[in-house]
Every structure is written in structure tokens, then in C-alpha cells.
Write a protein that holds these residues in place. Sequence first.
Motif, PDB file in Angstrom:
ATOM      1  N   ALA A 174      10.379  -0.512   5.250  1.00 17.68           N
ATOM      2  CA  ALA A 174       9.826  -1.872   5.472  1.00 17.68           C
ATOM      3  C   ALA A 174       8.409  -2.152   5.432  1.00 17.68           C
ATOM      4  N   ASP A 175       7.840  -0.798   5.596  1.00 17.28           N
ATOM      5  CA  ASP A 175       6.126  -0.574   5.172  1.00 17.28           C
ATOM      6  C   ASP A 175       5.732  -0.520   3.843  1.00 17.28           C
ATOM      7  N   ASN A 176       6.801  -0.238   2.914  1.00 18.90           N
ATOM      8  CA  ASN A 176       6.550  -0.086   1.368  1.00 18.90           C
ATOM      9  C   ASN A 176       5.865   0.829   1.022  1.00 18.90           C
ATOM     10  N   HIS A 177       5.411   1.879   1.909  1.00 19.75           N
ATOM     11  CA  HIS A 177       4.359   2.985   1.544  1.00 19.75           C
ATOM     12  C   HIS A 177       5.232   4.165   0.814  1.00 19.75           C
ATOM     13  N   PRO A 178       4.412   4.238  -0.456  1.00 22.19           N
ATOM     14  CA  PRO A 178       3.230   4.278  -0.853  1.00 22.19           C
ATOM     15  C   PRO A 178       2.983   3.433  -1.955  1.00 22.19           C
ATOM     16  N   CYS A 179       2.147   2.349  -2.052  1.00 18.64           N
ATOM     17  CA  CYS A 179       1.910   1.439  -3.412  1.00 18.64           C
ATOM     18  C   CYS A 179       0.855   1.303  -3.411  1.00 18.64           C
ATOM     19  N   ASN A 180       0.295   1.285  -4.521  1.00 22.30           N
ATOM     20  CA  ASN A 180      -1.147   1.099  -5.166  1.00 22.30           C
ATOM     21  C   ASN A 180      -1.392   0.171  -6.345  1.00 22.30           C
ATOM     22  N   ILE A 181      -2.134  -0.595  -6.292  1.00 20.81           N
ATOM     23  CA  ILE A 181      -2.650  -1.400  -7.389  1.00 20.81           C
ATOM     24  C   ILE A 181      -3.645  -0.544  -8.374  1.00 20.81           C
ATOM     25  N   TYR A 182      -3.507  -0.631  -9.567  1.00 22.34           N
ATOM     26  CA  TYR A 182      -4.175   0.046 -10.601  1.00 22.34           C
ATOM     27  C   TYR A 182      -4.872  -0.945 -11.403  1.00 22.34           C
ATOM     28  N   THR A 183      -6.246  -1.153 -11.451  1.00 24.52           N
ATOM     29  CA  THR A 183      -6.721  -2.213 -12.276  1.00 24.52           C
ATOM     30  C   THR A 183      -8.234  -1.844 -12.401  1.00 24.52           C
ATOM     31  N   ALA A 184      -8.690  -2.137 -13.710  1.00 25.70           N
ATOM     32  CA  ALA A 184     -10.346  -2.076 -13.949  1.00 25.70           C
ATOM     33  C   ALA A 184     -10.735  -3.529 -13.751  1.00 25.70           C
ATOM     34  N   MET A 185      -9.682  -4.617 -13.463  1.00 26.21           N
ATOM     35  CA  MET A 185     -10.295  -5.839 -13.132  1.00 26.21           C
ATOM     36  C   MET A 185      -9.821  -6.264 -11.784  1.00 26.21           C
ATOM     37  N   PRO A 186     -10.823  -5.932 -10.864  1.00 26.18           N
ATOM     38  CA  PRO A 186     -10.089  -6.006  -9.402  1.00 26.18           C
ATOM     39  C   PRO A 186     -10.126  -7.630  -8.928  1.00 26.18           C
ATOM     40  N   THR A 187      -9.434  -8.390  -9.584  1.00 27.97           N
ATOM     41  CA  THR A 187      -9.253  -9.850  -9.267  1.00 27.97           C
ATOM     42  C   THR A 187      -7.723 -10.293  -9.213  1.00 27.97           C
ATOM     43  N   THR A 188      -7.497 -11.312  -8.421  1.00 24.34           N
ATOM     44  CA  THR A 188      -6.152 -11.974  -8.518  1.00 24.34           C
ATOM     45  C   THR A 188      -6.376 -13.320  -8.226  1.00 24.34           C
ATOM     46  N   PHE A 189      -5.273 -14.062  -8.204  1.00 24.67           N
ATOM     47  CA  PHE A 189      -5.350 -15.441  -8.160  1.00 24.67           C
ATOM     48  C   PHE A 189      -6.177 -16.039  -7.217  1.00 24.67           C
ATOM     49  N   ARG A 190      -7.295 -16.712  -7.790  1.00 21.12           N
ATOM     50  CA  ARG A 190      -8.380 -17.264  -6.680  1.00 21.12           C
ATOM     51  C   ARG A 190      -9.174 -16.299  -5.827  1.00 21.12           C
ATOM     52  N   SER A 191      -8.858 -14.900  -5.885  1.00 16.85           N
ATOM     53  CA  SER A 191      -9.665 -14.038  -4.914  1.00 16.85           C
ATOM     54  C   SER A 191      -9.785 -12.966  -5.735  1.00 16.85           C
ATOM     55  N   PHE A 192     -10.592 -11.949  -4.918  1.00 13.00           N
ATOM     56  CA  PHE A 192     -10.733 -10.428  -5.247  1.00 13.00           C
ATOM     57  C   PHE A 192      -9.854  -9.642  -4.480  1.00 13.00           C
ATOM     58  N   LEU A 193      -9.719  -8.573  -5.330  1.00 15.72           N
ATOM     59  CA  LEU A 193      -8.603  -7.396  -4.603  1.00 15.72           C
ATOM     60  C   LEU A 193      -9.406  -6.639  -3.742  1.00 15.72           C
ATOM     61  N   GLY A 194      -8.729  -5.779  -2.682  1.00 13.75           N
ATOM     62  CA  GLY A 194      -9.168  -5.116  -1.965  1.00 13.75           C
ATOM     63  C   GLY A 194     -10.246  -5.293  -0.735  1.00 13.75           C
ATOM     64  N   GLY A 195     -10.229  -6.573  -0.485  1.00 11.48           N
ATOM     65  CA  GLY A 195     -11.057  -7.015   0.766  1.00 11.48           C
ATOM     66  C   GLY A 195     -10.465  -6.392   1.881  1.00 11.48           C
TER      67      GLY A 195
END
Length: 492
Positions: free
Chosen positions: A378-399
Motif C-alpha cells: 500500500a505504501d507504493n515504495h519505492p517510486c520516483n518522479i524523474y524530470t528536469a521540469m519540476p512542475t505539475t498541474f497548477r503547482s510545483f513538484l517536491g514541495g
Amino acid sequence: MKTILVLLDTLNRRSLPAYGGGASTPNIDRAAEKSVVFGQHWSGSLPCMPARRDLLTGRASFLEKGWGGIEPFDRTLPEVLREAGIFSHIITDHYHYFSRGGENYCQAFSTWDFHRGQEGDPWHSVIAEPPKPEQYYGRIEDQYEHNRSRFEREEDYPGPRTLSAACDWLERNKDEDNYFLWVEAFDPHEPFDCPPHYLEQYKDTYNGPRFDWPIYGDADVPEDALRHLNARYAANLTMIDHWFGKLLDTMDRLELWEDTLFIFTTDHGFLLGEHELLGKNQMHVYNELAHIPLMIRPPGGQREGMRIHALSQTVDLMPTILDYMGVQAPEDVRGYSLRGLLEGREDQVREAAIYGYHGMAVNVTDGRHTYMRAPKSADNHPCNIYTAMPTTFRSFLGGGMEKEIECGRYLERTDYPVFKIPLTAEGRPYTGNQRVLQSQLFSLEEDYAQQHPLQNEAVEEHMIDLLRAEMERADAPEEQYLRLGLEKREDD
């Protein structure tokens, strides 16, 4: 050589008469009669922007990241065409391209044309709250209430404006020969809004609270409201079909069919009560979401009216377009050209298609079965986002996890450094996949509605083998195998 691609958002295959549906779409029917109709066409990455990245790059993106911009290392269709001296233009009312998380899509085209007012597009600027109904189901948002106040005539709606602009563009460029035109209408995406005469075609007698914009999740509304929502979806589809007809009329008048590759498709479907669910994003990618329409008319109408039942998916459209336009596909493209199928030289281009949302189940079909591989925990570990553009819909990633973000050359296909942003971490459960924690196997032939999961170990092992092979071909990050409880194939 010309190519015209028409993309309607959230177009349900099951609604179209060309696929056995019951909505009134005489002009889509007309396009089907002129085209080769694909019966086993599937999405790749979902939802909106991930699907478009797949289409523009010929690669499945959902194993690396979800919603976000075109990456600096992506080779996109319009950029490759430009290098070959081919002009490209996009006409759209899809405001996600111009929201945070939609960077670099339209800007890759030679020119672009944006028609304002859909959904939450921050267009009509009024500070005061708009009037709203006292009772409603689903969602009501101030910005759309402001936007819709400007739709006084049918011609004012963004979808009709978009298709009209496409007709105008073709008229202005009727003497040109070397271009790629992308025409994209947000309709029939929710909210399902259109002039009332379209709804009247469906003999809708509902008189309850307003309901044109469902909340994603459980379909916990009365039956009459659900029927009304389905009627509103169909009415919205019929409206955009009417204006799509004007584009076909323009192509007829300008005699474009003989030297034009014409493509009609969508990004994904939408649940309207099936599986007792509404919307997308929160649940397994059922057939209603992933099995999508595709119609292609090669120049001159070769094999007009034929049906093709070989597997295809969104990533195959980019190499198909490049093939017809005489341009070499970039080496990192993972889709297949469908030209051999269209010309009758091939019976199959792929054994399987994978599709899904980033961080949720990974799904595969071979045209006979569908298999939904859930995370092993259920914790879905491990999973990462890989991007040079750290944005998503209407927000920034990694906050909130800034100290956990790393940067390096983590993707084999590029030397460009990217951010590695944890989607999950030890001790921090991931809540976005709570509806997809059970792997499921279905027969397409015996249980297309996916109501009765199969218990067949041999078939499941076959589908797992296909899943692994497609994940490897898509250059899936190593941890994707770990979180799904899979091992890479021994021959690798």
C-alpha cells in the motif's frame, strides 16, 4: 504532403456509432466511412498532458513521471518536422497547455492558436463571486461560471470557435502543400456544457439539482442524476461533432483528401457510472478509459472503410506521421509506424500495449486479455518522479520534501541531468492509489465490461512476461519493477 490530426478530449469509444455506441455523431460517422477504423487502439500515459507527451514524443512517459511539461531532452513531433522543413500549427481550446505543468507543448509548433474559456481557464476576469445554483451535484467552480457567462451564442463556446478557426486556417493556406495541422477541442471533456437544444435531442426529462461536472470517485448520486449526466455528455459530444462536420466540409470543398493524411483520435475515455465510478485518475484504468477510438485516412483513401484489429496505441501516431511525411523517426522513439497496417503489408506491429498513471497500477493488453499489475504494498515504495521540469498541474513538484530531492543523470536515454523526486518514502504512505491495490486479469472477449476477474495462472504469467518486456522497451526505471514485485527478464 499534408497531415491533419483531430483530437477530441475525453472521447468515449463506447459512445460512437462507429464502435457500436448510441450518441448522435453523424460527422464522426462520416469520418469513419472515409477512414480505416482501428478496433484495438489503446491509450498509453494518462491523463491529459501525459497522453499528449506520448503522442508528441512516441514514448510512454508514465513510468518516469506523471503530469508535466515537455522535457528539454524530448524530441517532439513538431520539432522533428521543423528540422525537415515542414510547417506545423496547433489550434486548441485546451487550457492545460498554458497552465503550470503544460510547458513546451504548443511552443514547439511553428505557430499556435489558443481559444479561451474551457473549464478553469483563468480567462474572464471578474472579482465578484458569480451567481450559482442553490442545489447541485458534483462541482461548481467560480472561474467556469464567469467563463460560461460569455457564451451567449453557440458560436461563442470554445469548442465551436476552435473548429471554426481550423476551417479558417485551411482556407488561408489552401495553396500550401507541406504542413502538419493539429486541431484539438477540449469537448467532450467535463463540464458537459452546451446549448440546450443538444440536450433536447436525448429526450432528457431530469429536473433535479444541476449536474454537469462530476467529482471523480464513487458514483454516489441518484439514478436519474446519473442518466442526466450521461445525456449531458452525449449532448456535449453531439455539439462538437456538429462543428467537426464543418471541418470535414472544408476539407471536401478544398479537395484535401487526396494528398492528406487524416487522423482522428482522443487521449482517454471517462467513466459515467460504470464500475459504480465517475471520472478517471483514482481507479484502475478500465477499458472505458484506455480502449480509445482511432480513425486514419491515408492520402487518397487507401482501404477506405476497412477495419483493423491489430494492436496500436498513442505512441504509434508520431512515427506513423513521420513515416508518411518522409521524415526519419528519432532513435529513442518506441512507437511503431502503422503505415504497414494501413497499406495491408503487415498484420501486426506490436504484441502488447502498456498504459497507466504514474505511481499507480501498470497495465498491459495483448488484445485478448487485460492485466492490471498493482503495487506490491500500500505504501507504493519505492517510486520516483524523474524530470528536469519540476512542475505539475497548477503547482510545483517536491514541495515539503526538498531535502530528499536529488539531481543527477538517472535516465539512460539522455545525459541531461534530472531531478529525482520521491513520490513515496519510508514511513510516508502514498494515498493516491488506494483503489488499485489489487492486481486483476480480465478476458476482453468474454468479459469486456471487466466485472469478473480471471483466476488463470498460465494466462497471468503470460501477461506478466508481456508487461516486463514492454516496460523494458519503455526504459522503465529500476524501482518500477521493485514496487510492482517484478523481476526483470533473465536474458537482460
